[in-house]
Design a protein around this motif. Structure first.
Motif, mmCIF file in Angstrom:
data_model
loop_
_atom_site.group_PDB
_atom_site.id
_atom_site.type_symbol
_atom_site.label_atom_id
_atom_site.label_comp_id
_atom_site.label_asym_id
_atom_site.label_seq_id
_atom_site.Cartn_x
_atom_site.Cartn_y
_atom_site.Cartn_z
ATOM 1 N N ARG A 186 -8.568 -48.683 -25.038
ATOM 2 C CA ARG A 186 -8.379 -48.159 -26.395
ATOM 3 C C ARG A 186 -7.622 -46.834 -26.414
ATOM 4 O O ARG A 186 -7.402 -46.249 -27.464
ATOM 5 C CB ARG A 186 -9.744 -47.957 -27.086
ATOM 6 C CG ARG A 186 -10.668 -49.172 -27.096
ATOM 7 C CD ARG A 186 -10.275 -50.184 -28.146
ATOM 8 N NE ARG A 186 -9.185 -51.043 -27.744
ATOM 9 C CZ ARG A 186 -9.314 -52.104 -26.949
ATOM 10 N NH1 ARG A 186 -10.484 -52.435 -26.451
ATOM 11 N NH2 ARG A 186 -8.261 -52.846 -26.642
ATOM 12 N N PRO A 214 -9.981 -54.616 -29.687
ATOM 13 C CA PRO A 214 -9.112 -53.727 -30.465
ATOM 14 C C PRO A 214 -9.305 -53.923 -31.963
ATOM 15 O O PRO A 214 -9.698 -55.002 -32.420
ATOM 16 C CB PRO A 214 -7.704 -54.152 -30.038
ATOM 17 C CG PRO A 214 -7.850 -55.594 -29.690
ATOM 18 C CD PRO A 214 -9.230 -55.731 -29.085
ATOM 19 N N SER A 220 -4.639 -45.640 -28.764
ATOM 20 C CA SER A 220 -4.847 -45.242 -30.159
ATOM 21 C C SER A 220 -4.763 -43.727 -30.345
ATOM 22 O O SER A 220 -4.709 -43.248 -31.470
ATOM 23 C CB SER A 220 -6.204 -45.744 -30.656
ATOM 24 O OG SER A 220 -7.266 -45.113 -29.960
ATOM 25 N N GLU A 271 -11.899 -43.775 -32.384
ATOM 26 C CA GLU A 271 -12.219 -44.495 -31.150
ATOM 27 C C GLU A 271 -13.103 -43.666 -30.224
ATOM 28 O O GLU A 271 -13.948 -44.210 -29.513
ATOM 29 C CB GLU A 271 -10.953 -44.949 -30.442
ATOM 30 C CG GLU A 271 -10.258 -46.105 -31.138
ATOM 31 C CD GLU A 271 -11.176 -47.309 -31.377
ATOM 32 O OE1 GLU A 271 -11.782 -47.812 -30.420
ATOM 33 O OE2 GLU A 271 -11.304 -47.736 -32.548
ATOM 34 N N ASP A 321 -13.433 -46.513 -40.003
ATOM 35 C CA ASP A 321 -13.154 -45.275 -39.267
ATOM 36 C C ASP A 321 -13.793 -44.074 -39.963
ATOM 37 O O ASP A 321 -14.383 -43.200 -39.316
ATOM 38 C CB ASP A 321 -11.649 -45.058 -39.141
ATOM 39 C CG ASP A 321 -10.998 -45.986 -38.124
ATOM 40 O OD1 ASP A 321 -11.734 -46.683 -37.397
ATOM 41 O OD2 ASP A 321 -9.758 -46.016 -38.062
#
Length: 245
Positions: A83, A165, A86, A150, A209
């Motif tokens: 990840r 993802p 990102s 993340e 998020d």
């Protein structure tokens, strides 16, 4: 959201409509709201006042970038495995204030050692970076903290990077989004809130998020969060350069 209680925090994420925020009252887990703001200054002025604002956007922009980068990006990436892509490399402030991509790359090349251009993904974030940079001061650091979703999910997932993802080939990945929603539910956020239709100009990933950032805001409020890197530096305006989780 009621206005007679004081312990409000916000998790914030940039979106096409502006800024999407998950507002939570830590004294009442059921007091949770979703709101879209046009500018970051609008978030700072929100009533009831927000004691902690955890926002996914770089804060603190050096005038020049050395071989180690700005600092927070490298510190965050080492925990994120697959990840880590990102977390975009952030250039120096002169590049961020260029509105043309070619000129931004020229400014970045001239203020980095070794010289590096700007990724298109990072360039598209420049208006949001400028929005925060225009109002941010060292005094606001008591309330405003840079976070990254993340790294937030890594923290909430027992310090393990998420296995799926959020996006595949620039498109939303439902399985990855469901995985993150389920993790947020395990930390007490209600499913109906997380599964609501996002406001116009916001995606499902933006909502999730912001929700993850709100849980980091709670950690910050309770003194449980830590900065990445721990030995963070400050930019030429005295602004802290660290991602919190």
């Amino acid at each position: 959201m009621s206005e007679d209680r004081q312990d409000f925090v916000a998790g914030v994420d940039g979106c096409k409509a502006g800024w999407i925020a998950v507002l939570r009252n830590l004294a009442d887990p059921e007091d949770i709201a979703l709101k879209v703001f046009e500018t970051f200054a609008d978030i700072l002025r929100h009533q009831p006042s927000l004691s902690i604002i955890a926002v996914d956007m770089p804060i603190g922009l050096p005038d020049a970038i050395g071989p180690g980068g700005r600092g927070p990006e490298k510190a965050a990436r080492r925990h994120l495995g697959d990840r880590q892509s990102s977390v975009f490399q952030v250039p120096a402030r002169p590049a961020v204030y260029e509105e043309d991509y070619r000129l931004a790359c020229e400014a970045a090349m001239g203020t980095s050692e070794p010289p590096k251009k700007v990724s298109k993904q990072c360039f598209y974030l420049f208006p949001k970076m400028r929005d925060i940079d225009a109002v941010m001061t060292p005094d606001l650091e008591e309330r405003v903290f840079e976070v990254h979703p993340e790294l937030a999910f890594w923290r909430l997932n027992g310090e393990q990077a998420m296995s799926l993802p959020k996006k595949v080939k620039s498109r939303a990945n439902p399985e990855g989004l469901d995985q993150r929603r389920d993790l947020l539910m395990a930390h007490g956020l209600p499913q109906d809130f997380l599964d609501q239709k996002p406001p116009r100009g916001c995606g499902r990933d933006d909502l999730l998020d912001a929700a993850a950032n709100s849980l980091i805001a709670e950690r910050i409020s309770k003194g449980k969060a830590e900065p990445f890197p721990k030995d963070y530096r400050r930019d030429d305006r005295g602004l802290r350069m660290a991602i919190w989780a």
